[in-house]
Design an enzyme around this catalytic site. Structure first.
Site, PDB file in Angstrom:
ATOM      1  N   ASP A   5      21.847   7.759  27.849  1.00  0.00           N
ATOM      2  CA  ASP A   5      21.403   8.077  26.454  1.00  0.00           C
ATOM      3  C   ASP A   5      21.220   6.536  25.848  1.00  0.00           C
ATOM      4  O   ASP A   5      21.211   5.551  26.334  1.00  0.00           O
ATOM      5  CB  ASP A   5      22.683   8.886  25.730  1.00  0.00           C
ATOM      6  CG  ASP A   5      23.630   8.072  25.514  1.00  0.00           C
ATOM      7  OD1 ASP A   5      23.856   7.077  26.343  1.00  0.00           O
ATOM      8  OD2 ASP A   5      24.474   8.556  24.556  1.00  0.00           O
ATOM      9  N   ASN A  13      28.061  17.572  27.793  1.00  0.00           N
ATOM     10  CA  ASN A  13      26.907  16.597  27.645  1.00  0.00           C
ATOM     11  C   ASN A  13      27.116  15.418  28.213  1.00  0.00           C
ATOM     12  O   ASN A  13      26.061  14.336  27.870  1.00  0.00           O
ATOM     13  CB  ASN A  13      27.056  16.395  25.851  1.00  0.00           C
ATOM     14  CG  ASN A  13      28.215  15.428  25.433  1.00  0.00           C
ATOM     15  OD1 ASN A  13      29.075  14.815  26.146  1.00  0.00           O
ATOM     16  ND2 ASN A  13      28.205  15.740  24.149  1.00  0.00           N
ATOM     17  N   SER A  72      23.533   5.681  19.276  1.00  0.00           N
ATOM     18  CA  SER A  72      23.449   6.482  20.492  1.00  0.00           C
ATOM     19  C   SER A  72      22.298   7.326  20.854  1.00  0.00           C
ATOM     20  O   SER A  72      21.114   6.699  20.738  1.00  0.00           O
ATOM     21  CB  SER A  72      24.816   7.440  20.622  1.00  0.00           C
ATOM     22  OG  SER A  72      24.855   8.168  21.462  1.00  0.00           O
ATOM     23  N   PRO A 126      32.144  23.796  13.515  1.00  0.00           N
ATOM     24  CA  PRO A 126      31.311  23.066  12.439  1.00  0.00           C
ATOM     25  C   PRO A 126      31.011  21.936  13.460  1.00  0.00           C
ATOM     26  O   PRO A 126      32.059  21.275  13.915  1.00  0.00           O
ATOM     27  CB  PRO A 126      32.314  22.856  11.303  1.00  0.00           C
ATOM     28  CG  PRO A 126      33.962  22.995  11.835  1.00  0.00           C
ATOM     29  CD  PRO A 126      33.835  24.155  12.842  1.00  0.00           C
TER      30      PRO A 126
END
Ligand code: 16G
Ligand code: MG
Length: 547
Positions: free
Chosen positions: A281, A377, A68, A501
């Site tokens: 992307d 995103n 990606s 996380p």
């Protein structure tokens, strides 16, 4: 049940030896790390894909070789389930187990027993790769894995992640009531562009859209797309170099735009003020829009802006078609969604918040009749439930206006890649809405103003010490930290911050937003400092910007 051909496996696993001292993990985006250590993983993933297909009675499984938006030296692999969705979570554990097994044969036997797989079943796999230089060798390793189970395999060549997902779904639904389209790239482009042309028919011509292809596989697809689009949408392609080493995703592409909130330098003299631009992307499943305002300032239109634009448009069409009592449009976001977008959407549609990662959003969106999901995103799509698709097909509108809205909705079901978020399909979707509303980027942007926000990474000794609840909006561990974060956030107007996380990097991420830019930054760095101190970071090496 036919036995495993252990001799072949032995011989080939010797050729594709597992490196010592490396632990691989099938995470949110499959396996992903440096391309030059993935050979054994690809071989083993080939076997796993064959097993997955046998488990599902020979339905076709997809394998995508890509990393990606990561640097060019990285690579990765992920499996695609029969309807184009992500691999079922219980199999992620098998993937990780096989990738790390010192004794591959006994690990395979465990998986076969545990998942109750009948080896005599047929198996079918379709695979593709992006443009990374490590791709061909990794595909060769994958092919060796596929040979182990005599998988009937189809090489889809170099293509985008969303096209591979489309192919998987098209192959598995061929000849059924839910047939998704021709199982070829041509089928994909024709389906999408035919719907697009119908949706924009009769609208005034648009000025040219500039597309930053991240020097990746999206460039190849965008060139083809432009041929199918003809003059229905003028596009200009930039960053289409897929052969020069080192340029993939480098200072360009959707991730660069989102993380730096800047125009890729290569577009500096190309994007005219007011013109619409967008970035794909490296595997063309993420999309960012942007424009330069009259003062030449860069303005980003991210996944949240896309969700609000598209969600409200579809909601309006459903209403115009006279279907608002029968079709519920809802939206799914993550904690990273800008608070202003959540407010805007909530005033129009039900909104749900789920954990980060496409599969969580996708599953939550399936609970609506029409589910619009986007991550900030730029990952996302719109799902129409099977019952909704049937309803649209059967509905008898009572006025010409209802008829028109109905036709638009039906064409949207064909334009949108419902298998997975797809930058090219999402881009055409945005273009449809802008054409219908007669909006430029400026008008789209003015629907609401983003709250200033900041994302910070903190390196800690053990990110697994951080555990979250409530769709990652609250920390339950380390104990006591959540209360301190809230206490800080309350000191700033519109302050919101959360800590989770990362699923893809060995770091903890801190997000903060507030009404004023400097306060959003300050809150983010204060929370980052808190995380750093709580997680036992060395005070001497505490980053200075963590206030
Ligand atoms: C992966 C996910 C993406 C998510 C990101 C979060 C897929 C296909 N991709 O790229 O949805 O936003 O991870 O990364 O699921 P993080 O856990 O490192 O913040
Ligand atoms: Mg991607």
């Amino acid at each position: 049940m036919s036995p495993l051909s252990t001799d072949t496996i032995q011989a080939l696993s010797h050729v594709h030896a597992k490196p010592d001292n490396i632990r691989f993990q099938y995470g949110t985006a499959g396996f992903r790390t440096l391309g030059n250590i993935l050979d054994s993983v690809l071989f083993r993933t080939g076997i796993l894909a064959g097993l997955r297909s046998k488990k599902l009675d020979g339905q076709t499984i997809g394998v995508m070789v890509t990393a990606s938006h990561n640097p060019e030296a990285d690579n990765g692999v992920k499996l695609v389930d029969p309807y184009g969705e992500m691999l079922e979570a219980s199999w992620e554990i098998y993937a990780t187990k096989l990738a790390n097994a010192p004794d591959l044969i006994s690990a395979l036997e465990d998986v076969i027993r545990d998942a109750d797989i009948d080896l005599s079943k047929p198996s079918h796999v379709v695979y593709a790769r992006d443009t990374r230089p490590s791709g061909p060798a990794l595909v060769a390793a994958l092919e060796d894995g596929l040979k182990v189970l005599n998988v009937d395999a189809r090489d889809a060549g170099v293509t985008t992640t969303p096209i591979l997902h489309y192919l998987v779904r098209a192959i598995n639904t061929k000849g059924t009531k839910n047939s998704y389209g021709e199982d070829s790239e041509q089928g994909y482009f024709e389906k999408m562009t035919n719907a697009f042309k119908k949706l924009v028919a009769g609208r005034p011509p648009r000025d040219s859209l500039l597309i930053d292809c991240a020097n990746g596989v999206g460039a190849k697809a965008a060139v083809e797309l432009s041929e199918y689009l003809g003059d229905s949408l003028p596009i200009t392609l930039e960053n289409t170099d897929t052969t020069t080493p080192g340029v993939l995703n480098n200072m360009c592409g959707a991730d660069f735009v989102k993380t730096t909130q800047k125009l890729p330098p290569s577009l500096a003299n190309k994007l005219k003020p007011g013109q619409r631009g967008c970035s794909l992307d490296g595997d063309a499943d993420r999309l960012m829009y942007f424009y330069l305002d009259e003062r030449g300032q860069f303005r980003m239109l991210d996944g949240d802006k896309i969700a609000t634009l598209v969600g409200s448009f579809i909601g309006e069409l459903v209403k115009s078609a006279g279907l608002e009592d029968k079709i519920k449009v809802g939206s799914v976001q993550t904690a990273y969604a800008n608070g202003a977008s959540t407010k805007y959407l909530s005033e129009r549609l039900p909104v749900r918040c789920v954990s980060t990662g496409v599969k969580h959003l996708h599953h939550a969106a399936e609970n609506f009749d029409v589910g619009v999901y986007f991550e900030a995103n730029g990952h996302g799509t719109v799902l129409f439930s099977p019952a909704t698709t049937d309803r649209l097909r059967e509905y008898q509108p009572s006025t010409p206006a209802q008829q028109t809205a109905l036709e638009h909705l039906i064409n949207l079901t064909l334009l949108i890649n419902q298998a997975v978020g797809d930058a090219l399909s999402d881009m055409l979707l945005v273009e449809v809405v802008l054409a219908h509303k007669n909006y430029t980027g400026i008008e789209w942007d003015s629907l609401y103003s983003d709250l200033p926000n900041r994302l910070v990474k903190v390196v800690v000794a053990d990110r697994n010490a951080f555990q979250t609840e409530d769709a990652e909006r609250r920390l339950v561990r380390p104990e006591g930290l959540q209360a301190r974060i809230e206490e800080l956030a309350h000191r700033y107007e519109g302050g919101r911050s959360f800590v989770r996380p990362s699923g893809t990097e060995d770091v903890v991420r801190v997000y903060a937003e507030a009404v004023i830019r400097t306060q959003a930054d300050e809150l983010a760095f204060r929370v980052a400092g808190l995380v750093y101190d709580t997680a036992g970071g060395d005070p001497a090496r505490r980053p200075k910007e963590f206030l």
